[in-house]
Design a protein around this motif. Structure first.
Motif, PDB file in Angstrom:
ATOM      1  N   GLY A 195      -9.769  66.577 -21.727  1.00 42.14           N
ATOM      2  CA  GLY A 195     -10.921  66.471 -22.614  1.00 42.14           C
ATOM      3  C   GLY A 195     -10.872  67.267 -23.888  1.00 42.14           C
ATOM      4  O   GLY A 195     -11.846  67.277 -24.655  1.00 42.14           O
ATOM      5  N   CYS A 196      -9.756  67.947 -24.167  1.00 44.34           N
ATOM      6  CA  CYS A 196      -9.658  68.656 -25.446  1.00 44.34           C
ATOM      7  C   CYS A 196      -9.672  67.644 -26.589  1.00 44.34           C
ATOM      8  O   CYS A 196      -8.998  66.607 -26.525  1.00 44.34           O
ATOM      9  CB  CYS A 196      -8.372  69.482 -25.495  1.00 44.34           C
ATOM     10  SG  CYS A 196      -8.447  71.034 -24.575  1.00 44.34           S
ATOM     11  N   ASP A 197     -10.424  67.937 -27.639  1.00 44.51           N
ATOM     12  CA  ASP A 197     -10.485  67.048 -28.802  1.00 44.51           C
ATOM     13  C   ASP A 197      -9.290  67.238 -29.723  1.00 44.51           C
ATOM     14  O   ASP A 197      -8.920  66.330 -30.469  1.00 44.51           O
ATOM     15  CB  ASP A 197     -11.775  67.305 -29.590  1.00 44.51           C
ATOM     16  CG  ASP A 197     -13.009  66.896 -28.805  1.00 44.51           C
ATOM     17  OD1 ASP A 197     -12.920  65.921 -28.030  1.00 44.51           O
ATOM     18  OD2 ASP A 197     -14.050  67.564 -28.954  1.00 44.51           O
ATOM     19  N   HIS A 198      -8.720  68.413 -29.696  1.00 42.63           N
ATOM     20  CA  HIS A 198      -7.558  68.705 -30.542  1.00 42.63           C
ATOM     21  C   HIS A 198      -6.538  69.483 -29.727  1.00 42.63           C
ATOM     22  O   HIS A 198      -6.866  70.499 -29.119  1.00 42.63           O
ATOM     23  CB  HIS A 198      -7.973  69.523 -31.766  1.00 42.63           C
ATOM     24  CG  HIS A 198      -6.802  70.036 -32.561  1.00 42.63           C
ATOM     25  ND1 HIS A 198      -6.003  69.218 -33.335  1.00 42.63           N
ATOM     26  CD2 HIS A 198      -6.278  71.284 -32.681  1.00 42.63           C
ATOM     27  CE1 HIS A 198      -5.047  69.938 -33.900  1.00 42.63           C
ATOM     28  NE2 HIS A 198      -5.198  71.194 -33.518  1.00 42.63           N
ATOM     29  N   VAL A 199      -5.304  69.001 -29.707  1.00 45.40           N
ATOM     30  CA  VAL A 199      -4.209  69.685 -29.018  1.00 45.40           C
ATOM     31  C   VAL A 199      -2.983  69.636 -29.920  1.00 45.40           C
ATOM     32  O   VAL A 199      -2.694  68.605 -30.527  1.00 45.40           O
ATOM     33  CB  VAL A 199      -3.874  69.024 -27.657  1.00 45.40           C
ATOM     34  CG1 VAL A 199      -2.830  69.863 -26.924  1.00 45.40           C
ATOM     35  CG2 VAL A 199      -5.117  68.875 -26.796  1.00 45.40           C
ATOM     36  N   GLU A 200      -2.261  70.745 -29.991  1.00 47.35           N
ATOM     37  CA  GLU A 200      -1.045  70.776 -30.803  1.00 47.35           C
ATOM     38  C   GLU A 200      -0.024  71.715 -30.183  1.00 47.35           C
ATOM     39  O   GLU A 200      -0.367  72.629 -29.426  1.00 47.35           O
ATOM     40  CB  GLU A 200      -1.360  71.225 -32.229  1.00 47.35           C
ATOM     41  CG  GLU A 200      -1.925  72.635 -32.320  1.00 47.35           C
ATOM     42  CD  GLU A 200      -2.195  73.064 -33.751  1.00 47.35           C
ATOM     43  OE1 GLU A 200      -1.259  72.995 -34.582  1.00 47.35           O
ATOM     44  OE2 GLU A 200      -3.343  73.481 -34.038  1.00 47.35           O
ATOM     45  N   ILE A 201       1.226  71.446 -30.484  1.00 48.42           N
ATOM     46  CA  ILE A 201       2.308  72.345 -30.100  1.00 48.42           C
ATOM     47  C   ILE A 201       2.664  73.179 -31.320  1.00 48.42           C
ATOM     48  O   ILE A 201       3.064  72.643 -32.357  1.00 48.42           O
ATOM     49  CB  ILE A 201       3.522  71.561 -29.585  1.00 48.42           C
ATOM     50  CG1 ILE A 201       3.188  70.928 -28.230  1.00 48.42           C
ATOM     51  CG2 ILE A 201       4.739  72.469 -29.464  1.00 48.42           C
ATOM     52  CD1 ILE A 201       4.330  70.196 -27.581  1.00 48.42           C
TER      53      ILE A 201
END
Length: 462
Positions: free
Chosen positions: A53-59
């Motif tokens: 449910g995260c709206d924003h995810v990045e590596i």
């Protein structure tokens, strides 16, 4: 939150299967051979945060292995919880002591885990405990009961000292801004005795090298005539403790915090069976600094231990040789007010000073961190306590841990935030050892308890 048990029961097998899939990836940060697996694990964590449910995810790239960042911001005016965890694991050696392959997870029952435990490297430290937070978020987002904002920072270098975490924090203070940091990388006293870790020891980790002759020598032709680095090293190490198991490095204890009799009496209230402790480890007697109990020795007192030692011939059969070099890795667990840089220098000066003529000594610092204590009157601690009361039906016991999580003091320095340590593992889970495991009951109980922390923290904060 009232239907969380039902949700866990419905999705229990999926939660277990997802964790097992993550545990199959050998994300060993200490060994560059596993670089591709490390990156694969980071991608897996990224995808799990998206699905939860995260709206924003990045590596986020670093000079080492990447950090996975995710967030779910529902209202900037609400409190923000920052969840920290790590996806890297310890090397599994020695492999011959595992009952099953370390990256082929199996579920087995034990005396302490009659409902079963997942045996695999990283099961408890820290993939299993980290993944509890992912599944807790999944429940809260799917049922629209997330009461505040949440951010995730899952790194890949905790087991090798988190060298690239400090610059990441310094460069991303706004991104990581929070009201409290939540970590599950510790344990609790027992399944029926919940506890919250309120203190962590610091760490100084060094490697030493002793060099004698310029090459390996025939032990018959040269034995007794030149210094044997292995003999010398073992004698030097033995001298680091006196007959009372007290560390002999000058200045080592100068800044050690001494707890009052009242504080020690409170610690002694925690349930502990010395007989059960010895039986679990298959030892006849405990060992340690005179004047302190076992629980005090492994939590409020500093220690010095050899973590590895080698030199000369260790293969099959005999080889009569005096080695040119001998090596050891040494860790010192520190207590509040002991600065790890200062202790490292004290060790280096002392170890070089006690070396006899005929050998050369090199001390190579690896990594370290400061000790940490969190106050039990903080909003974060109170929220955690209420969460445990909700799911365990009893008030958790505050306890100091003998382990070290150096980044906790770094978080306070860089992000100005207190950390709450809600661990669900047990001391018997064999973290860093062969046959590491994590109880299924503990795993699911963590998923059940964590959402209550969010609820009570938001209520207390707003």
């Amino acid at each position: 939150m009232q239907n969380i048990k039902s949700y866990i029961n419905t999705h229990q097998q999926r939660f277990i299967d997802e964790l097992i899939a993550l545990l199959r990836i050998p994300s060993i940060s200490a060994d560059s051979t596993y670089k591709d697996d490390m990156l694969k694990t980071a991608d897996a964590v990224k995808n799990s945060l998206k699905d939860a449910g995260c709206d924003h995810v990045e590596i986020c790239e670093t000079d080492g292995y990447p950090i996975v960042y995710g967030e779910k911001i529902i209202d900037p005016n609400l409190p923000t919880v920052l969840v920290y965890g790590h996806y890297d694991v310890q090397p599994p050696d020695p492999l011959d002591l595992w009952h099953s392959p370390p990256f082929e997870p199996v579920i087995q029952t034990t005396d302490l885990h009659p409902d079963g435990a997942i045996f695999a490297r990283g099961a408890c430290d820290d993939k299993g405990q980290m993944y509890m937070h992912v599944k807790a978020l999944e429940y809260m987002t799917k049922h629209d009961v997330l009461p505040c904002n949440v951010k995730f920072m899952i790194e890949g270098e905790e087991e090798v000292g988190s060298e690239n975490l400090a610059p990441f924090l310094a460069n991303n203070r706004d991104k990581l801004k929070n009201d409290v940091i939540l970590i599950s990388d510790t344990g609790m006293i027992a399944k029926d005795v919940p506890s919250i870790t309120t203190g962590l020891r610091g760490l100084s980790y060094v490697e030493v090298e002793v060099t004698g002759p310029n090459r390996d020598l025939h032990s018959g032709l040269y034995g007794g005539a030149v210094a044997n680095p292995v003999n010398v090293l073992t004698k030097m190490i033995a001298s680091l403790h006196d007959e009372n198991k007290h560390i002999t490095i000058p200045g080592f204890y100068d800044q050690v915090e001494v707890l009052s009799d009242a504080e020690r009496a409170e610690m002694a209230k925690a349930p502990f069976s010395l007989d059960a402790y010895k039986k679990a480890l298959d030892i006849e007697a405990v060992y340690g600094e005179e004047g302190y109990t076992t629980n005090e020795r492994n939590s409020i007192r500093p220690t010095l231990d050899v973590n590895g030692i080698w030199g000369g011939y260790i293969g099959e059969g005999a080889k009569t040789v005096i080695a040119s070099k001998a090596f050891a890795k040494i860790s010192m667990r520190l207590v509040p007010h002991q600065d790890w840089d200062e202790i490292t220098q004290l060790f280096k000066s002392h170890f070089e000073r006690i070396a006899p003529k005929g050998v050369k000594v090199k001390v190579m610092p690896h990594h370290g961190g400061q000790a940490y204590v969190t106050p039990i009157d903080s909003i974060g601690y109170q929220a955690a306590s209420k969460a445990y009361e909700e799911t365990f039906g009893k008030t958790p016991i505050p306890q100091r841990s003998g382990g070290s999580i150096p980044i906790v003091s770094l978080f306070e320095q860089e992000l100005k935030s207190k950390t709450i340590l809600m661990g669900f593992g047990l001391d018997s889970d064999a973290i860093h050892s062969p046959n590491e495991h994590f109880g299924i009951w503990n795993y699911l109980k963590g998923i059940e308890t964590i959402p209550w922390f969010y609820k009570y923290f938001t209520e207390l904060k707003t």
